[in-house]
Design a protein around this motif. Structure first.
Motif, PDB file in Angstrom:
ATOM      1  N   TYR A  75       0.793  -1.242   0.000  1.00 40.40           N
ATOM      2  CA  TYR A  75       0.000   0.000   0.000  1.00 40.40           C
ATOM      3  C   TYR A  75       0.819   1.284   0.000  1.00 40.40           C
ATOM      4  CZ  TYR A  75      -3.339  -3.594   1.160  1.00 40.40           C
ATOM      5  OH  TYR A  75      -4.086  -4.737   1.121  1.00 40.40           O
ATOM      6  N   PHE A  89      -0.612  -2.374  -4.619  1.00 40.50           N
ATOM      7  CA  PHE A  89      -1.917  -1.733  -4.817  1.00 40.50           C
ATOM      8  C   PHE A  89      -1.799  -0.211  -4.825  1.00 40.50           C
ATOM      9  CE2 PHE A  89      -3.265  -5.809  -2.799  1.00 40.50           C
ATOM     10  CZ  PHE A  89      -4.047  -6.283  -3.839  1.00 40.50           C
ATOM     11  N   SER A 100      -6.989  -6.234  -9.595  1.00 34.21           N
ATOM     12  CA  SER A 100      -7.960  -7.338  -9.603  1.00 34.21           C
ATOM     13  C   SER A 100      -8.805  -7.270 -10.866  1.00 34.21           C
ATOM     14  CB  SER A 100      -8.841  -7.270  -8.357  1.00 34.21           C
ATOM     15  OG  SER A 100      -9.359  -5.963  -8.217  1.00 34.21           O
ATOM     16  N   PHE A 141      -4.462 -11.750 -10.143  1.00 28.60           N
ATOM     17  CA  PHE A 141      -5.229 -12.819  -9.505  1.00 28.60           C
ATOM     18  C   PHE A 141      -6.670 -12.728  -9.966  1.00 28.60           C
ATOM     19  CE2 PHE A 141      -4.423  -9.266  -6.676  1.00 28.60           C
ATOM     20  CZ  PHE A 141      -5.699  -8.743  -6.548  1.00 28.60           C
ATOM     21  N   THR A 198     -10.530 -13.215  -8.872  1.00 31.05           N
ATOM     22  CA  THR A 198     -11.415 -13.385  -7.725  1.00 31.05           C
ATOM     23  C   THR A 198     -12.807 -13.809  -8.216  1.00 31.05           C
ATOM     24  OG1 THR A 198     -12.048 -11.074  -7.864  1.00 31.05           O
ATOM     25  CG2 THR A 198     -10.162 -11.582  -6.467  1.00 31.05           C
ATOM     26  N   PRO A 222     -15.810 -12.339  -8.131  1.00 28.12           N
ATOM     27  CA  PRO A 222     -16.545 -11.389  -8.977  1.00 28.12           C
ATOM     28  C   PRO A 222     -15.909 -11.206 -10.343  1.00 28.12           C
ATOM     29  CG  PRO A 222     -15.500 -10.245  -7.131  1.00 28.12           C
ATOM     30  CD  PRO A 222     -15.352 -11.703  -6.874  1.00 28.12           C
ATOM     31  N   VAL A 227     -16.445  -2.948   0.726  1.00 29.37           N
ATOM     32  CA  VAL A 227     -15.078  -2.559   1.067  1.00 29.37           C
ATOM     33  C   VAL A 227     -14.127  -3.381   0.196  1.00 29.37           C
ATOM     34  CG1 VAL A 227     -13.435  -2.228   2.948  1.00 29.37           C
ATOM     35  CG2 VAL A 227     -15.883  -2.171   3.415  1.00 29.37           C
ATOM     36  N   ALA A 228     -13.044  -2.759  -0.257  1.00 38.29           N
ATOM     37  CA  ALA A 228     -12.074  -3.421  -1.148  1.00 38.29           C
ATOM     38  C   ALA A 228     -12.766  -3.818  -2.448  1.00 38.29           C
ATOM     39  CB  ALA A 228     -11.465  -4.637  -0.461  1.00 38.29           C
ATOM     40  N   VAL A 274     -15.554   1.448  -0.356  1.00 36.84           N
ATOM     41  CA  VAL A 274     -14.385   1.912   0.396  1.00 36.84           C
ATOM     42  C   VAL A 274     -13.173   1.222  -0.227  1.00 36.84           C
ATOM     43  CG1 VAL A 274     -13.318   2.118   2.673  1.00 36.84           C
ATOM     44  CG2 VAL A 274     -15.813   2.051   2.479  1.00 36.84           C
ATOM     45  N   GLU A 275     -12.246   1.995  -0.735  1.00 31.96           N
ATOM     46  CA  GLU A 275     -11.059   1.446  -1.393  1.00 31.96           C
ATOM     47  C   GLU A 275      -9.846   2.299  -1.049  1.00 31.96           C
ATOM     48  OE1 GLU A 275      -8.971  -0.301  -2.990  1.00 31.96           O
ATOM     49  OE2 GLU A 275     -10.145  -2.013  -3.639  1.00 31.96           O
ATOM     50  N   VAL A 276      -8.677   1.649  -0.937  1.00 28.73           N
ATOM     51  CA  VAL A 276      -7.464   2.422  -0.678  1.00 28.73           C
ATOM     52  C   VAL A 276      -6.583   2.533  -1.928  1.00 28.73           C
ATOM     53  CG1 VAL A 276      -7.394   1.929   1.803  1.00 28.73           C
ATOM     54  CG2 VAL A 276      -6.238   0.379   0.215  1.00 28.73           C
ATOM     55  N   SER A 277      -6.777   1.643  -2.902  1.00 29.16           N
ATOM     56  CA  SER A 277      -5.924   1.654  -4.090  1.00 29.16           C
ATOM     57  C   SER A 277      -6.351   2.770  -5.059  1.00 29.16           C
ATOM     58  CB  SER A 277      -6.018   0.289  -4.786  1.00 29.16           C
ATOM     59  OG  SER A 277      -5.761   0.435  -6.166  1.00 29.16           O
ATOM     60  N   ASN A 336     -14.898  -8.800  -0.163  1.00 25.46           N
ATOM     61  CA  ASN A 336     -14.416 -10.030  -0.810  1.00 25.46           C
ATOM     62  C   ASN A 336     -12.901  -9.943  -1.005  1.00 25.46           C
ATOM     63  OD1 ASN A 336     -15.194 -12.585  -2.234  1.00 25.46           O
ATOM     64  ND2 ASN A 336     -14.067 -11.582  -3.888  1.00 25.46           N
ATOM     65  N   GLU A 337     -12.193 -10.900  -0.428  1.00 27.67           N
ATOM     66  CA  GLU A 337     -10.720 -10.967  -0.529  1.00 27.67           C
ATOM     67  C   GLU A 337     -10.040  -9.680  -0.055  1.00 27.67           C
ATOM     68  OE1 GLU A 337      -8.655 -12.922  -3.559  1.00 27.67           O
ATOM     69  OE2 GLU A 337     -10.310 -14.236  -4.126  1.00 27.67           O
ATOM     70  N   LEU A 338     -10.473  -9.187   1.081  1.00 25.54           N
ATOM     71  CA  LEU A 338      -9.786  -8.065   1.731  1.00 25.54           C
ATOM     72  C   LEU A 338      -8.853  -8.579   2.822  1.00 25.54           C
ATOM     73  CD1 LEU A 338      -9.316  -5.071   2.650  1.00 25.54           C
ATOM     74  CD2 LEU A 338     -11.321  -5.347   4.112  1.00 25.54           C
ATOM     75  N   ASN A 376      -5.296  -9.788   2.495  1.00 22.85           N
ATOM     76  CA  ASN A 376      -4.349  -8.772   2.047  1.00 22.85           C
ATOM     77  C   ASN A 376      -4.003  -7.759   3.134  1.00 22.85           C
ATOM     78  OD1 ASN A 376      -5.294  -8.499  -1.418  1.00 22.85           O
ATOM     79  ND2 ASN A 376      -3.350  -9.148  -0.591  1.00 22.85           N
TER      80      ASN A 376
HETATM   81  C1  LIG Z   1      -7.459  -8.970  -3.678  1.00 17.41           C
HETATM   82  S1  LIG Z   1      -8.120  -7.384  -4.021  1.00 17.41           S
HETATM   83  C2  LIG Z   1      -9.851  -7.776  -4.051  1.00 17.41           C
HETATM   84  C3  LIG Z   1     -10.654  -6.862  -4.910  1.00 17.41           C
HETATM   85  C4  LIG Z   1     -12.123  -7.233  -5.101  1.00 17.41           C
HETATM   86  N1  LIG Z   1     -12.842  -7.319  -3.842  1.00 17.41           N
HETATM   87  C5  LIG Z   1     -12.284  -8.549  -5.841  1.00 17.41           C
HETATM   88  O1  LIG Z   1     -12.688  -9.517  -5.211  1.00 17.41           O
HETATM   89  O2  LIG Z   1     -11.965  -8.597  -7.048  1.00 17.41           O
HETATM   90  C6  LIG Z   1      -7.907  -6.575  -2.462  1.00 17.41           C
HETATM   91  C7  LIG Z   1      -8.351  -5.130  -2.471  1.00 17.41           C
HETATM   92  O3  LIG Z   1      -8.409  -4.656  -1.126  1.00 17.41           O
HETATM   93  C8  LIG Z   1      -8.094  -3.272  -1.132  1.00 17.41           C
HETATM   94  N2  LIG Z   1      -7.813  -2.860   0.256  1.00 17.41           N
HETATM   95  C9  LIG Z   1      -6.781  -3.217   1.029  1.00 17.41           C
HETATM   96  N3  LIG Z   1      -6.874  -2.677   2.261  1.00 17.41           N
HETATM   97  C10 LIG Z   1      -8.020  -1.959   2.275  1.00 17.41           C
HETATM   98  C11 LIG Z   1      -8.691  -1.206   3.270  1.00 17.41           C
HETATM   99  N4  LIG Z   1      -8.195  -1.073   4.507  1.00 17.41           N
HETATM  100  N5  LIG Z   1      -9.846  -0.600   2.942  1.00 17.41           N
HETATM  101  C12 LIG Z   1     -10.367  -0.737   1.693  1.00 17.41           C
HETATM  102  N6  LIG Z   1      -9.783  -1.464   0.708  1.00 17.41           N
HETATM  103  C13 LIG Z   1      -8.623  -2.064   0.992  1.00 17.41           C
HETATM  104  C14 LIG Z   1      -6.926  -3.231  -2.098  1.00 17.41           C
HETATM  105  O4  LIG Z   1      -6.671  -1.931  -2.554  1.00 17.41           O
HETATM  106  C15 LIG Z   1      -7.411  -4.176  -3.205  1.00 17.41           C
HETATM  107  O5  LIG Z   1      -8.114  -3.498  -4.200  1.00 17.41           O
END
Ligand SMILES: C[S@@+](CC[C@H](N)C(=O)[O-])C[C@H]1O[C@@H](n2cnc3c(N)ncnc32)[C@H](O)[C@@H]1O
Length: 346
Positions: free
Chosen positions: A28, A34, A41, A47, A49, A51, A81-82, A103-106, A134-136, A139
């Motif tokens: 991050y 990211f 994603s 990777f 996922t 969705p 989120v993510a 909610v996203e940080v990237s 999903n998948e947050l 990571n």
């Molecule tokens: C593996 S990707 C999954 C993306 C999506 N959910 C999917 O399933 O295709 C992980 C995502 O989590 C985001 N992320 C990581 N930490 C986060 C946080 N604290 N709040 C929001 N997003 C976050 C990353 O930026 C990245 O886009």
């Protein structure tokens, strides 16, 4: 100077760093995996996922969201989120009309999402509705520990010549507390990813929830069932859909992830249920959808409609991938119900 060289310089000046700090920088930081301008994603990314495999994932989860909305009424909001590229949200919003925010940080993901809905980098203060991630958790930055001579030792990141290496460190109090409570059975020499941040994140969401549900979807297992994988631990990298190099070798260039230890989340609320993804999606009608698709494909074949047959076959293959018992179907869905009078999903 690349990210790895900057981390080596930081270690030269300040000494070895805890693994969670390295992971945060590698994923991050400004040049993190990211953190840069590349959207990770997506099908052409690193990777794949659920969705990204199929729009039927978002479409199926829409039924869950709608069910909770009918139960608790308005005001109601979906918080994803993510949300990555938006591949879950797009089909979900095409299925039901619901107030939603992500909610996203990237930065790259935030750009992609801004075409669909509002994007924030922090969770809403109060939430009445459904939160999906999903998948947050796999990571989120984690500490690393190893069982040595019957005791816990931490593995921090140090530098040797031009390489990053694991170095031995005293276990910190909070890390020991998590290990003693949640690591489960770990044999001598075993590695454990200490997921304090994941627990903090779920607790934070819970504190903001007034009423509704939290759905946390990820790969992982209970501590007991992760035992067989503890010899080398579950920390790994992904690049271009394949397992990548050692997690310390190319920071910023690869995803860094580990199986979620769901045992460390199950006691977070009394209304927590752990499902398998295949069972959860089946409970929302996806198995029935598969049966229907098989039948429709057969009908199209009988009618000689090759285009329709191919379209249906593609959809069928996507559903089979989402439900595969040793693949995505083996993911876990952690459901936390908050202040709801639970009613049976149809
Ligand atoms: C593996 S990707 C999954 C993306 C999506 N959910 C999917 O399933 O295709 C992980 C995502 O989590 C985001 N992320 C990581 N930490 C986060 C946080 N604290 N709040 C929001 N997003 C976050 C990353 O930026 C990245 O886009």
């Amino acid at each position: 100077m690349n990210l790895k060289q900057r981390i080596i310089e930081d270690i030269g000046a300040n000494g070895p760093m805890p693994f969670e700090r390295f992971m945060h920088t590698a994923l991050y930081g400004p040049d993190g995996f990211f953190g840069g301008g590349t959207l990770r994603s997506q099908k052409s990314g690193d990777f794949l996922t659920s969705p990204e495999v199929s729009s039927l994932f978002g479409e199926t989860l829409a039924k869950y969201v709608d069910h909770v909305r009918q139960e608790i009424g308005e005001p109601f909001r979906l918080v994803e989120v993510a949300a990555g590229s938006g591949s879950l949200l797009r089909p979900l919003l095409a299925t039901i009309d619901v107030d939603a925010v992500t909610v996203e940080v990237s930065p790259a993901a935030r750009r992609a999402l801004s075409d669909i809905v509002g994007v924030s980098d922090t969770l809403p203060t109060q939430i009445r509705g459904v939160v999906i991630a999903n998948e947050l958790l796999d990571n989120l930055p984690m500490a690393l520990a190893q069982r040595i001579d019957g005791r816990w030792r931490e593995r921090w990141v140090g530098a040797e010549d031009e390489n990053l290496v694991f170095v031995d460190a005293e276990v910190r109090g909070e890390v020991r507390g998590w290990l003693d409570t949640y690591a489960g059975p770990v044999d001598e020499g075993g590695w454990v990813e200490v997921q304090l941040e994941a627990r903090r994140w779920v607790s934070d969401v819970l504190e903001r929830m007034i009423e509704g549900s939290i759905l946390i979807i990820d790969y992982g297992e209970t501590a007991e069932n992760l035992r067989a994988r503890r010899r080398d631990g579950t920390l790994r990298t992904y690049r271009a859909h394949h397992l990548g190099p050692h997690p310390l070798d190319e920071p910023g260039e690869t995803d860094i992830t580990a199986d979620v230890n769901f045992t460390a989340l199950l006691d977070i609320a009394p209304t927590t249920t752990l499902h398998r993804q295949d069972h959860f999606l089946a409970s929302l009608g996806l198995r029935k959808r598969l049966t229907d698709l098989r039948k429709l494909e057969l009908d199209a074949a009988r009618a000689g409609d090759d285009m329709e047959r191919l379209r249906l076959r593609t959809l069928k293959t996507e559903v089979e991938t989402l439900m595969h018992p040793r693949g995505l179907g083996d993911f876990r869905v952690l459901e936390i119900e908050v202040g709801r009078n639970h009613t049976q999903r149809s």
